[in-house]
Design an enzyme around this catalytic site. Structure first.
Site, PDB file in Angstrom:
ATOM      1  CE  LYS A 137      -3.463   2.578   2.618  1.00  0.00           C
ATOM      2  NZ  LYS A 137      -4.487   2.568   3.679  1.00  0.00           N
ATOM      3  CG  HIS A 275     -10.698 -27.510 -35.814  1.00  0.00           C
ATOM      4  ND1 HIS A 275      -9.899 -26.392 -35.741  1.00  0.00           N
ATOM      5  CD2 HIS A 275     -10.427 -28.090 -37.008  1.00  0.00           C
ATOM      6  CE1 HIS A 275      -9.180 -26.288 -36.855  1.00  0.00           C
ATOM      7  NE2 HIS A 275      -9.472 -27.306 -37.636  1.00  0.00           N
TER       8      HIS A 275
END
Length: 512
Positions: A137, A275
């Protein structure tokens, strides 16, 4: 920012000593705790104990040691804020400029089979994440390092500039919050499972990058491959690549589809995928028989395909596989002779995967724009179904074998899906059509004369009898489908008219 004081507390001590030595040589004072302090002292590195800073002993078996204003004040103070500076002076708090922390090994602990719930809870780090979050922070003033891989970056910048750049501090802060978020996600997942919450009000999961990919589905799309920690399922992320080019995004999708199908079988089986749909599936007494049938199911589409075997690939099978171009072969193992044969082909990817590992059931996660869908993995098999036979004729022993194969495969074909099976192999696959009879026509056309005497599997019920009519004209003698249509009687009547036996499972297998 110039670094004068560092707090180091790590469970992963890789690279720790050289990094700490470099800091000391640069004039940095080191604060440390517990095992890290001992490791530094044993290496002859000057270190200040955390209790010397806080004036308070480490208590409760080390659960409380860094949760103190003299630590978090030193991390969170805004250096150019006069009020903060005054508070630091009044409370004798010295600033901490560098935090090097990694956390209790929660993931490694719960991965062990004999870990108790109490052991898991004890390995939830509290002080570590608190320090990391405080430092991240306040990254405008504090450098935070959570990964030993970043030691070199910090060392280099300190040596060259005497400080760590704002850009690096911000990047390391972002990495830190990803790290603590992933850590908390694993804890949340573990506890959620422990209390048997199935679909909680928020769904937090974490994934770890396995590798960057050259691109996604298309060259203009960026992509990477991530693995889910502690998934407990048979996963492509655990495969060892023995040979060949780097896997692509499409390779991984197709290989995952092949793996999902082949693990349905216990007898030797081979699945060929193109596929994300199977183009050929074969079973047999040997892997060579199974591969031959998978190849013969569709010798055109298998070219450039992905092949998965549930048993070791031997030399005989490898010789056959080497006759055509295959993108990937997945197997539990490859014999030495098979490897010698297949590795002559420069680009083929050979993936070794332990099929006995990971028997758990995963949640299936699918992303949609702005959200995701979560569901159970579809592991429902024919043995789980309440099978009924509404037609006059019962299946023969051979038809039952073909029915089982068709049902195992159609479950993994994109909907609407129809699969024809005969003599331990698929002979026709119709995938992803907008209507069911259209899928049937594609499968029948592909099968040609082999449709005669085959079994047809449908992933969902027949809304009308046209699919049965098409099957009858092709010579199909057995059908398996969920049933449940308001017009089931029409399909049953049509099947009886043509002497077809039909099995109802009561369960559909949509795959969108």
């Amino acid at each position: 920012m110039t670094i004068k004081r560092a707090l180091i507390s790590v469970s992963d001590k890789n690279g720790l000593i050289p990094f700490a030595e470099k800091l000391v040589n640069l004039g940095v004072e080191i604060i440390s705790t517990g095992g890290t302090k001992k490791a530094l002292q044993d290496a002859g590195i000057s270190v200040i104990g955390i209790s010397e800073v806080t004036g308070f002993p480490e208590i409760m078996d080390g659960r409380v040691k860094t949760l103190h204003p003299k630590i978090h004040g030193g991390l969170l103070a805004v250096r150019d804020n006069e009020t903060h500076q005054q508070a630091m002076q009044e409370n004798e708090i010295a600033p901490i400029d560098l935090v090097v922390v990694n956390l209790y090994p929660f993931k490694e602990t719960v991965a062990k089979e004999d870990t108790t719930f109490a052991d898991a809870i004890e390995n939830i780090d509290i002080g570590g994440p608190s320090m990391l979050r405080s430092a991240a922070k306040n990254h405008a003033y504090v450098t935070v390092v959570v990964d030993p891989k970043d030691y070199e970056t910090v060392e280099t910048e300190l040596e060259k500039a005497g400080s760590v750049s704002e850009e690096t501090r911000r990047r390391l802060a972002a990495k830190t919050f990803r790290h603590t978020a992933a850590y908390d996600a694993l804890i949340a997942e573990y506890l959620t499972a422990a209390v048997e919450e199935v679909l909680p009000e928020s769904y937090t999961v974490t994934f770890e990058k396995k590798q960057d990919l050259r691109y996604g589905e298309n060259p203009h799309q960026k992509a990477a491959f991530y693995s889910k920690p502690l998934s407990g399922t048979l996963s492509l992320t655990d495969a060892e690549q023995l040979h060949g080019k780097e896997l692509s995004y499409n390779n991984i999708n197709d290989a995952d589809a092949a793996l999902a199908i082949v693990k349905e079988f216990t007898d030797p089986a081979v699945v060929a995928v193109k596929h994300m749909n199977p183009c050929g599936v074969g079973t047999g007494k040997s892997i060579t028989e199974a591969y031959t049938r998978a190849f013969e199911a569709d010798p055109v589409s298998i070219f450039g395909g992905i092949v998965a075997s549930n048993t070791e690939v031997d030399a005989e099978t490898a010789e056959k596989m080497a006759e055509i171009f295959l993108e990937i072969i997945i197997a539990p193992s490859f014999s030495e002779d098979a490897l010698a044969i297949l590795t002559k082909k420069k680009n083929i990817r050979l993936l070794k995967l332990d099929f006995t590992a990971g028997k758990g059931i995963a949640k299936k996660i699918t992303t949609v724009s702005g959200g995701m869908l979560v569901q159970d993995e579809d592991v429902y098999g024919l043995d789980d179904a309440n099978v009924t036979i509404p037609t006059k004729r019962q299946p023969t022993e051979q038809e039952w074998k073909d029915i089982h194969l068709a049902w195992k495969v159609v479950k993994h074909v994109k909907s609407n899906a129809i699969v024809l099976a005969k003599d331990e192999m698929t002979v026709g696959v119709g995938a992803g059509q907008m209507n069911r009879v259209g899928a049937a026509k594609i499968a029948i056309e592909q099968a040609g004369e082999r449709a005669n005497g085959s079994a047809l599997g449908s992933d969902a019920f027949f809304p009308m009898d046209d699919t049965v009519e098409a099957a009858a004209r092709a010579g199909v003698t057995a059908i398996i489908q969920p049933g449940g249509s308001i017009r089931d009687e029409d399909s049953i009547k049509k099947a009886d008219e043509h002497g077809i036996t039909m099995v109802f499972t009561g369960v559909r297998h949509f795959k969108h």
